[in-house]
Design an enzyme around this catalytic site. Structure first.
Site, short mmCIF file in Angstrom:
data_model
loop_
_atom_site.label_atom_id
_atom_site.label_comp_id
_atom_site.label_asym_id
_atom_site.label_seq_id
_atom_site.Cartn_x
_atom_site.Cartn_y
_atom_site.Cartn_z
N LYS A 1 12.97 -2.36 -7.95
CA LYS A 1 13.33 -1.49 -6.83
C LYS A 1 13.79 -2.32 -5.62
CE LYS A 1 13.10 1.88 -3.70
NZ LYS A 1 12.54 1.30 -2.54
N GLY B 1 0.80 -1.22 0.00
CA GLY B 1 0.00 0.00 0.00
C GLY B 1 0.83 1.27 0.00
N HIS C 1 4.23 1.45 -8.12
CA HIS C 1 3.27 0.34 -7.95
C HIS C 1 2.32 0.27 -9.15
CE1 HIS C 1 4.03 1.40 -3.56
NE2 HIS C 1 4.32 0.12 -3.55
N GLN D 1 14.73 -8.86 -3.07
CA GLN D 1 13.42 -9.50 -2.89
C GLN D 1 13.01 -10.22 -4.18
OE1 GLN D 1 9.92 -7.57 -0.90
NE2 GLN D 1 9.31 -7.17 -3.00
N GLY E 1 8.72 -5.38 -8.44
CA GLY E 1 9.57 -4.29 -8.90
C GLY E 1 11.05 -4.59 -8.70
P1 AMP Z 1 5.94 -2.37 -1.47
O1 AMP Z 1 4.56 -1.83 -1.37
O2 AMP Z 1 7.01 -1.39 -1.12
O3 AMP Z 1 6.09 -3.70 -0.80
O4 AMP Z 1 6.16 -2.65 -3.02
C1 AMP Z 1 5.27 -3.45 -3.75
C2 AMP Z 1 5.86 -3.74 -5.10
O5 AMP Z 1 6.10 -2.51 -5.79
C3 AMP Z 1 7.22 -4.47 -5.00
O6 AMP Z 1 7.29 -5.44 -6.02
C4 AMP Z 1 8.19 -3.34 -5.22
O7 AMP Z 1 9.43 -3.76 -5.73
C5 AMP Z 1 7.44 -2.49 -6.23
N1 AMP Z 1 7.94 -1.12 -6.24
C6 AMP Z 1 8.16 -0.30 -5.17
N2 AMP Z 1 8.70 0.87 -5.57
C7 AMP Z 1 8.82 0.80 -6.92
C8 AMP Z 1 9.32 1.70 -7.93
N3 AMP Z 1 9.81 2.90 -7.61
N4 AMP Z 1 9.30 1.28 -9.22
C9 AMP Z 1 8.81 0.06 -9.54
N5 AMP Z 1 8.33 -0.83 -8.65
C10 AMP Z 1 8.34 -0.47 -7.35
#
Ligand code: AMP
Length: 282
Positions: free
Chosen positions: A151, A33, A39, A155, A149
């Site tokens: 990013k 979230g 995202h 992971q 991602g």
């Molecule tokens: P999180 O909500 O931080 O757990 O991220 C959820 C998904 O979004 C994960 O697969 C992250 O790697 C991806 N994500 C987070 N930040 C970015 C970004 N700046 N660009 C692309 N994907 C992202």
């Protein structure tokens, strides 16, 4: 049609079964979230590769350490749902903690090797929490593809290993890191940064670029890593967990001397209380 928000695995499976009955394919986008363009770009990617995109929203307590930001992690389910619907997402799975971890929950998935260095060393237990919840989400939704991602590069590699090792019938798709104009990788945690910290933050991406450039020019890796740490300290960063060049898939250290192996530069460092991570390909 309004995007359904599903709270139980039973309802998630019923929705997905209804789509599958008409021959549709499913793309899963797991998130915690506080959604941003990064995202949403994963949702767009899911819709290119599958006819239905299902996002998940779960702030997974088991991947946070005791002194980490679980209680202050930004939460805005209504805002997230609106953004997802706007991006063409077809359903949101947003379970409560008890749905994911019922009383007596006792199973943990540990991916050794690739989980161990870098964030694995800096955040003990983090990747076991990630691997366990991602395995649960993949088993619950049984999607054709799941998008993660770059990013969170380590992971992504942990999840790829998990899917191979458990023979989960899903294709893992990597989405490129979305950045602000000044290079800072978009992150939910950027919301914690003060104005001064936000101004300093792009130094992290620039430091990674400088290392990648040195490696590509055949320069000395350790000297480049040390120079980057110095630059980050000067830019106002505090504790630096790591700034390292690693083998791109296993995240093992590179052997000495020149090599054709694909490599990745990864870093994690604190600006004030906020821990930023970033990585780029060499
Ligand atoms: P999180 O909500 O931080 O757990 O991220 C959820 C998904 O979004 C994960 O697969 C992250 O790697 C991806 N994500 C987070 N930040 C970015 C970004 N700046 N660009 C692309 N994907 C992202």
């Amino acid at each position: 049609m309004t995007m359904p928000i599903l709270r139980t695995v039973k309802d998630l499976r019923a929705q997905i079964a209804a789509w599958r009955a008409t021959g549709e394919t499913i793309g899963l986008v797991p998130t915690m979230g506080a959604l941003h363009e990064g995202h949403l770009s994963l949702v767009t990617l899911a819709k290119v590769r599958a006819s239905r995109a299902v996002a998940t929203l779960f702030v997974n307590p088991t991947q946070f350490g005791p002194n980490e930001d679980l209680s202050r992690y930004p939460r805005d389910e209504a805002g997230d749902a609106a953004k997802l619907a706007g991006a063409g997402c077809d359903a949101l799975f947003a379970p409560g903690v008890d749905e994911v971890y019922p009383p007596g929950f006792s199973t943990t998935i540990c991916v050794s090797g690739v989980s161990e260095p870098l964030d694995g060393a800096a955040r003990p237990g983090h990747f076991a929490g990630v691997a366990t919840v991602v395995a649960k989400l993949l088993i619950a939704a049984a999607p054709d593809i799941a998008v993660f991602g770059e990013k969170d590069y380590q992971q992504l590699q942990v999840i790829k290993r998990l899917v191979i090792d458990l023979a989960l019938p899903v294709e893992i798709i990597a989405g490129p890191t979305r950045r602000a104009e000044d290079g800072l990788a978009l992150s939910s945690r950027n919301a914690y940064l003060s104005e001064a910290e936000r101004t300093a933050a792009p130094a992290l991406h620039r430091a990674l670029q400088a290392i990648a450039q040195t490696v590509m020019n055949g320069g000395q890796i350790e000297a480049a890593e040390a120079a980057a740490i110095h630059t980050l300290k000067s830019a106002g960063f505090g504790l630096i967990d790591y700034v390292e060049v690693r083998q791109a898939e296993t995240l093992a250290r590179l052997g000495p001397g020149p090599s054709d192996e694909p490599a990745r530069v990864l870093a994690a460092a604190f600006l004030g209380r906020t821990r930023l991570i970033d990585n780029i390909a060499v």
